[in-house]
Design an enzyme around this catalytic site. Structure first.
Site, PDB file in Angstrom:
ATOM      1  N   HIS A 155      15.582  -0.595  68.684  1.00 59.82           N
ATOM      2  CA  HIS A 155      14.803   0.044  67.626  1.00 59.82           C
ATOM      3  C   HIS A 155      13.901   1.170  68.136  1.00 59.82           C
ATOM      4  CE1 HIS A 155      15.851  -3.993  66.050  1.00 59.82           C
ATOM      5  NE2 HIS A 155      16.236  -3.240  65.041  1.00 59.82           N
ATOM      6  N   GLY A 156      14.053   1.553  69.407  1.00 58.59           N
ATOM      7  CA  GLY A 156      13.372   2.732  69.907  1.00 58.59           C
ATOM      8  C   GLY A 156      11.941   2.569  70.393  1.00 58.59           C
TER       9      GLY A 156
END
Length: 190
Positions: A155-156
């Site tokens: 999810h970064g």
């Protein structure tokens, strides 16, 4: 103990004393029997709730870090979870100490996350605090994110070299397990 002599109906003498009577003996025997019975039931019940030997074996782990060069990170396993052990370079230590703690989502200094006198050794769980993915950045050539630490590809989330969350959805820093140095080259986790 006072004794009193009385006569029975058949003319024989009976001695009564204020000491232990038959009823007292029966009460003591019954309570003792109940206590032994309770212990017989409770001891196996309590011992079966104790952790098994394989769980106790994972309670702590020792890692030799003598071959970990400055700037290098190794992975190990503790309690079936990945652990990152990073030997920070002097430049990485200076960068981590130069970050204003007030501006961080989860404010912790490098000293809060390391052992006193060994701020170059960072030990963190290799599990992103967002949804539990394993971040990249521990192995040679992996993406380290915008802050040179770790990057969670799910999810970064971006972590800095001290494992602190700097960007992305993760709510907190990478967790630091309880650890201690047993010698200059051996770390005990757990």
């Amino acid at each position: 103990m006072a004794e009193q002599v009385t006569m029975n109906q058949d003319g024989t003498a009976a001695i009564e004393s204020d000491g232990v009577r038959r009823r007292d003996f029966i009460n003591i025997a019954a309570v003792s029997f109940a206590g032994v019975g309770a212990a017989t039931v409770l001891i196996p019940l309590i011992t079966q709730m104790a952790p098994s030997k394989d769980v106790l074996a994972e309670a702590s782990t020792e890692v030799d870090v003598s071959a970990v060069a400055p700037g290098q990170t190794i992975k190990t396993i503790w309690r079936k979870q990945p652990v990152f052990i990073r030997n920070l370079t002097p430049a990485e230590v200076a960068d981590a100490e130069g970050v204003s703690v007030d501006g961080l989502r989860d404010p912790q200094s490098l000293q809060d996350r390391t052992v006193e006198g060994r701020t170059n050794w960072l030990v963190t769980l290799g599990v992103c605090t967002h949804l539990g993915c394993v971040p990249l950045g521990a192995a040679q050539g992996e993406v380290k994110g915008e802050f040179g630490g770790y990057f969670c590809p799910c999810h970064g989330s971006h972590y800095d070299t001290a494992g602190r969350i700097r960007k992305g959805p993760a709510p907190t820093n990478l967790l630091v397990p309880e650890f201690a140095f047993l010698s200059d080259t051996v770390i005990k986790i757990g």
